[in-house]
Design an enzyme around this catalytic site. Structure first.
Site, mmCIF file in Angstrom:
data_model
loop_
_atom_site.group_PDB
_atom_site.id
_atom_site.type_symbol
_atom_site.label_atom_id
_atom_site.label_comp_id
_atom_site.label_asym_id
_atom_site.label_seq_id
_atom_site.Cartn_x
_atom_site.Cartn_y
_atom_site.Cartn_z
ATOM 1 N N VAL A 10 -18.684 -16.215 49.923
ATOM 2 C CA VAL A 10 -18.256 -14.852 50.243
ATOM 3 C C VAL A 10 -18.457 -14.644 51.736
ATOM 4 O O VAL A 10 -19.398 -15.184 52.331
ATOM 5 C CB VAL A 10 -19.038 -13.788 49.437
ATOM 6 C CG1 VAL A 10 -18.607 -13.801 47.979
ATOM 7 C CG2 VAL A 10 -20.538 -13.984 49.552
ATOM 8 N N SER A 11 -17.563 -13.878 52.346
ATOM 9 C CA SER A 11 -17.552 -13.736 53.806
ATOM 10 C C SER A 11 -18.696 -12.896 54.351
ATOM 11 O O SER A 11 -19.133 -13.098 55.473
ATOM 12 C CB SER A 11 -16.218 -13.131 54.261
ATOM 13 O OG SER A 11 -15.149 -13.944 53.838
ATOM 14 N N THR A 12 -19.172 -11.940 53.560
ATOM 15 C CA THR A 12 -20.275 -11.093 54.021
ATOM 16 C C THR A 12 -21.403 -11.133 53.010
ATOM 17 O O THR A 12 -21.193 -11.423 51.827
ATOM 18 C CB THR A 12 -19.831 -9.624 54.196
ATOM 19 O OG1 THR A 12 -19.518 -9.065 52.908
ATOM 20 C CG2 THR A 12 -18.600 -9.528 55.093
ATOM 21 N N GLN A 15 -21.033 -8.813 49.880
ATOM 22 C CA GLN A 15 -20.163 -9.177 48.762
ATOM 23 C C GLN A 15 -20.948 -9.917 47.686
ATOM 24 O O GLN A 15 -21.915 -10.624 47.978
ATOM 25 C CB GLN A 15 -19.006 -10.057 49.250
ATOM 26 C CG GLN A 15 -18.002 -9.310 50.116
ATOM 27 C CD GLN A 15 -16.934 -10.246 50.659
ATOM 28 O OE1 GLN A 15 -17.240 -11.216 51.356
ATOM 29 N NE2 GLN A 15 -15.684 -9.962 50.337
#
Length: 198
Positions: A10-12, A15
């Site tokens: 997940v990018s952050t 998330q």
């Protein structure tokens, strides 16, 4: 014994990767490596590196989509090829064409086709960019970002360089990046050579 290993990203950090993990386990993954807050354009993601270290020939790596492991087409091609050379099968849940054994002749052919297509796309983008820049120049416009090195800064950079200062030191004094200083000094030197030749 061959394993099915999952990888999720997940990018952050905000998330939640649980849905990805659930999908990968439903697809047979007995172990899932998860990176949180990591960009797919960075290859040295902690859990991705651990996942690659764990994989052995004959294993299957299952992912939700190729963009979970590779942020660019080039990275994607290199990842598929590297896994294939190691004898690791790659399976994407959302991209059926990636459910192939990349160590087989058919798998190698698919990687080859993907490589050609990616290179064609890169070449097309480059050609279109050059054509656009050429057109802009013919209209009296110059492409690219405006330089931070105005005449006063260039003169100061030249003087500091003559005093023996490094590019880093000059950049700190002028409050600009080292590459901007280097480019300005190079362009200035080329301009002086052209003036002498004339």
């Amino acid at each position: 014994m061959n394993e099915v290993i999952g990888y999720a990203r997940v990018s952050t950090r905000e998330q939640n990767p649980q849905s990805q993990e659930a999908e990968l386990r439903a697809a047979g993954a007995t172990r899932v490596y998860v990176d949180r807050g990591e960009s797919s354009r960075i290859s040295e993601r902690p859990q991705w590196v651990a996942c690659l270290d764990h994989l052995r020939g004959g294993d299957t790596l299952v992912i939700r989509a190729l963009d979970r492991v590779a942020g660019t087409e080039r990275m994607a091609i290199e990842t598929i090829r590297d896994l294939g050379q190691r004898g690791v099968r790659l399976k994407s849940l959302s991209e059926p064409f990636l459910d192939v054994d990349t160590s087989t002749p058919m798998g190698e052919a698919i990687v080859g086709i993907m490589t050609v297509m990616a290179q064609l796309r890169v070449s097309t983008i480059r050609e279109n960019t050059m054509r656009g820049l050429a057109h802009a120049r013919s209209q009296g416009r110059v492409g690219g970002r405006p330089t931070v090195m105005n005449e006063a800064r260039i003169e100061a950079a030249v003087k500091l360089r003559e005093e023996g200062k490094t590019l880093v030191q000059i950049a700190e004094v002028l409050g600009v990046g080292k590459s901007s200083v280097a480019r300005a000094l190079t362009n200035n030197a080329d301009e002086r050579v052209r003036n002498i030749e004339q």
